[in-house]
Write an enzyme that holds these catalytic residues in place. Sequence first.
Site, PDB file in Angstrom:
ATOM      1  N   HIS A  78      -7.194  -0.849   2.736  1.00 52.47           N
ATOM      2  CA  HIS A  78      -6.618  -1.514   1.563  1.00 52.47           C
ATOM      3  C   HIS A  78      -6.128  -2.919   1.878  1.00 52.47           C
ATOM      4  O   HIS A  78      -5.282  -3.463   1.183  1.00 52.47           O
ATOM      5  CB  HIS A  78      -5.487  -0.697   0.937  1.00 52.47           C
ATOM      6  CG  HIS A  78      -5.938   0.656   0.506  1.00 52.47           C
ATOM      7  ND1 HIS A  78      -6.761   0.863  -0.570  1.00 52.47           N
ATOM      8  CD2 HIS A  78      -5.724   1.865   1.049  1.00 52.47           C
ATOM      9  CE1 HIS A  78      -7.017   2.144  -0.694  1.00 52.47           C
ATOM     10  NE2 HIS A  78      -6.417   2.786   0.291  1.00 52.47           N
ATOM     11  N   ILE A 101      -9.911   2.950 -11.745  1.00 48.47           N
ATOM     12  CA  ILE A 101     -11.096   2.151 -12.089  1.00 48.47           C
ATOM     13  C   ILE A 101     -12.155   2.489 -11.042  1.00 48.47           C
ATOM     14  O   ILE A 101     -11.910   2.374  -9.840  1.00 48.47           O
ATOM     15  CB  ILE A 101     -10.784   0.633 -12.060  1.00 48.47           C
ATOM     16  CG1 ILE A 101      -9.586   0.297 -12.962  1.00 48.47           C
ATOM     17  CG2 ILE A 101     -12.015  -0.192 -12.431  1.00 48.47           C
ATOM     18  CD1 ILE A 101      -9.828   0.403 -14.433  1.00 48.47           C
ATOM     19  N   VAL A 159      -2.459 -15.297   2.141  1.00 49.47           N
ATOM     20  CA  VAL A 159      -3.204 -15.419   3.394  1.00 49.47           C
ATOM     21  C   VAL A 159      -4.499 -16.196   3.149  1.00 49.47           C
ATOM     22  O   VAL A 159      -4.860 -17.091   3.912  1.00 49.47           O
ATOM     23  CB  VAL A 159      -3.542 -14.016   3.961  1.00 49.47           C
ATOM     24  CG1 VAL A 159      -4.402 -14.138   5.215  1.00 49.47           C
ATOM     25  CG2 VAL A 159      -2.280 -13.225   4.251  1.00 49.47           C
ATOM     26  N   GLY A 175       0.805  -1.225   0.000  1.00 53.50           N
ATOM     27  CA  GLY A 175       0.000   0.000   0.000  1.00 53.50           C
ATOM     28  C   GLY A 175       0.839   1.277   0.000  1.00 53.50           C
ATOM     29  O   GLY A 175       0.309   2.375  -0.032  1.00 53.50           O
ATOM     30  N   GLU A 188      -3.789 -11.074  -9.692  1.00 52.77           N
ATOM     31  CA  GLU A 188      -4.857 -10.192  -9.226  1.00 52.77           C
ATOM     32  C   GLU A 188      -5.421  -9.391 -10.400  1.00 52.77           C
ATOM     33  O   GLU A 188      -4.662  -8.852 -11.211  1.00 52.77           O
ATOM     34  CB  GLU A 188      -4.327  -9.206  -8.175  1.00 52.77           C
ATOM     35  CG  GLU A 188      -3.867  -9.865  -6.897  1.00 52.77           C
ATOM     36  CD  GLU A 188      -3.533  -8.858  -5.796  1.00 52.77           C
ATOM     37  OE1 GLU A 188      -3.563  -9.249  -4.625  1.00 52.77           O
ATOM     38  OE2 GLU A 188      -3.245  -7.683  -6.099  1.00 52.77           O
ATOM     39  N   ARG A 195       3.695 -15.774  -4.089  1.00 55.04           N
ATOM     40  CA  ARG A 195       3.807 -16.440  -2.785  1.00 55.04           C
ATOM     41  C   ARG A 195       2.509 -17.186  -2.491  1.00 55.04           C
ATOM     42  O   ARG A 195       1.530 -17.050  -3.202  1.00 55.04           O
ATOM     43  CB  ARG A 195       4.011 -15.382  -1.694  1.00 55.04           C
ATOM     44  CG  ARG A 195       2.855 -14.400  -1.668  1.00 55.04           C
ATOM     45  CD  ARG A 195       2.809 -13.501  -0.469  1.00 55.04           C
ATOM     46  NE  ARG A 195       1.552 -12.795  -0.417  1.00 55.04           N
ATOM     47  CZ  ARG A 195       1.261 -11.682  -1.072  1.00 55.04           C
ATOM     48  NH1 ARG A 195       2.177 -11.126  -1.855  1.00 55.04           N
ATOM     49  NH2 ARG A 195       0.088 -11.120  -0.979  1.00 55.04           N
ATOM     50  N   HIS A 228     -12.134  -6.561  -6.547  1.00 52.60           N
ATOM     51  CA  HIS A 228     -10.821  -7.182  -6.585  1.00 52.60           C
ATOM     52  C   HIS A 228     -11.039  -8.696  -6.689  1.00 52.60           C
ATOM     53  O   HIS A 228     -11.566  -9.310  -5.772  1.00 52.60           O
ATOM     54  CB  HIS A 228     -10.064  -6.808  -5.299  1.00 52.60           C
ATOM     55  CG  HIS A 228      -8.741  -7.461  -5.160  1.00 52.60           C
ATOM     56  ND1 HIS A 228      -7.590  -6.763  -4.889  1.00 52.60           N
ATOM     57  CD2 HIS A 228      -8.379  -8.750  -5.265  1.00 52.60           C
ATOM     58  CE1 HIS A 228      -6.580  -7.611  -4.827  1.00 52.60           C
ATOM     59  NE2 HIS A 228      -7.034  -8.816  -5.056  1.00 52.60           N
ATOM     60  N   LYS A 252      -7.434  -6.930   2.777  1.00 51.11           N
ATOM     61  CA  LYS A 252      -8.616  -7.786   2.695  1.00 51.11           C
ATOM     62  C   LYS A 252      -9.095  -8.197   4.088  1.00 51.11           C
ATOM     63  O   LYS A 252      -8.285  -8.376   4.990  1.00 51.11           O
ATOM     64  CB  LYS A 252      -8.245  -9.032   1.888  1.00 51.11           C
ATOM     65  CG  LYS A 252      -7.792  -8.684   0.481  1.00 51.11           C
ATOM     66  CD  LYS A 252      -7.016  -9.823  -0.149  1.00 51.11           C
ATOM     67  CE  LYS A 252      -6.426  -9.377  -1.478  1.00 51.11           C
ATOM     68  NZ  LYS A 252      -5.506 -10.385  -2.034  1.00 51.11           N
TER      69      LYS A 252
END
Lengths: 453, 76
Positions: A235, A203, A295, A165, A275, A292, A208, A237
Amino acid sequence: MFNKILIANRGEIARRIMRTCQEFKIKTAAIYSDADKDAFYLQEADEIYNIGPANPLKSYLNIEAIIAAVKKAGADAVHPGYGFLSENYSFAEAVVSSGVTWIGPPPDVMRAIESKCYCREIASRVNVPIIPGTIAPLGSLDELHKVIAEIGLPVFLKLDKGGGGKGIEVIQDMAQIRDVWERVLRVGMVAFGSTDCYLETQIINPRHIEVQFLSDNSGKCICLGERECSTQRKHQKIIEESLSPVVEEKERRSLYEYTRKLVVAMGYEGAGTIEFLRSDKGEFHFMEVNARLQVEHPVTEFLTGIDIVKSQLEVAAGENLSMNQEDIMLEGHAIEARIYAEDPVSFSPSPGKISKLRFPEIDSRHLRIDHAIEEGSSVSPYYDPLIAKVIVWDATRMKAIRRLEEALTAFKVEGIKTTIPLNLQILASKEYREGDFNTSLIEKLFKEEHKTV
Amino acid sequence: MEATISANIPGLVGRVIVSEGDQVSKGQTIAVINCMKTELAVISEHDGKVKQVLAKEWDEMDVGSPMIILELNEVE
């Protein structure tokens, strides 16, 4: 397969990785900082190694100390988890050059895709739609002015190598351009050692949505459905689900196609995520690659029945993926609620001792809780506020929502504040239940709440 | 008269913004503590001159750890 894996991480994800290792009779070596020396999950490891003081720069981000632990343990592979050094190619290179296997994408691929401009260039080369903007790094303030004159405002100015972020700023009007440019360059210099940056148009009301994939060194790439990750605070999740309530089969096929093209073009091996942002008109744009384990990977595991960590180990060991795309079943619905040690309204951190803890009853088919907390233990102020992930599966989305509500209601944590009330508030909202939301859902819920007071 | 400004939240000292000899006013941010990856301001509750800086970057703070000693301005 491996004999001993060192897990270069802490907390719930270290514990999660240990579980798969134990299942396959692989020994585990855990690392810990002074702040974590009493953490109960360390008892689940076969060996533990102290790597330094609480300050993460001197412990969990300390490549030298971790490599020393790898050597001392005689581990033959390193799993980095998420966060910390998981996407740091210098660490991956240090692991490989010690003769140890890196459980993740090849270090040279990691180095290349750290540059978001490189990823945008690859995507546009293989005809994957990117967020409109610039591809090569901007050369000067003049160039920035010129591009904005062409594409209009608002735009995001982003650092090529930013992350977490940081190094992202919106430009709303012409008068801000110089200030934002100078500020972003300064952050780049101080935090990332690179001032390269690029532009993206904003956008409006995006969702997301991301695709989890697995790929091996034979070039096989399998997609494991998409995850809807639009429910975010700061920002970050907070609730993720799979499948997304808005992605139709036809769109899923396009997202899979985009993912495969990118994975092949990058030469990526292992587990990863692409993403995308979906505009309110339903258009998908490639945003970035997460190199990676994520989470929210349990959502996908619950939906597909695939152990993603196990697949990572197989690919890292040089084996080919045993499944094919047509073997992947996307049945029912899975949702994950992340529980943070935070005030549920102000989001200010709430570290401290958990005086009382009661978990909902686990049911391996419907409810999974990934965590590394116990009653009487302390949530450290030095690391991430994520304390637990509650993941549910059921036949339909509505059943899964109800099951998650039940689980969160039965989950009692005392002594610290948690986001459980916020998780429940989101799940109870009309927008969430109808699947009609975007990344500004939480903001919207808070505004509505104030109106009624 | 002196007053000690202490950490109001645990974590790692991110930055100390003031130096010895600086004049600070009530409400001014004198340091930043990094708690669970969030930067939080430590605010001076007094007007005064910084007599001693006790905390430095990366020090581990508990609630109540002393950070700064102020020489309070005399009330006029």
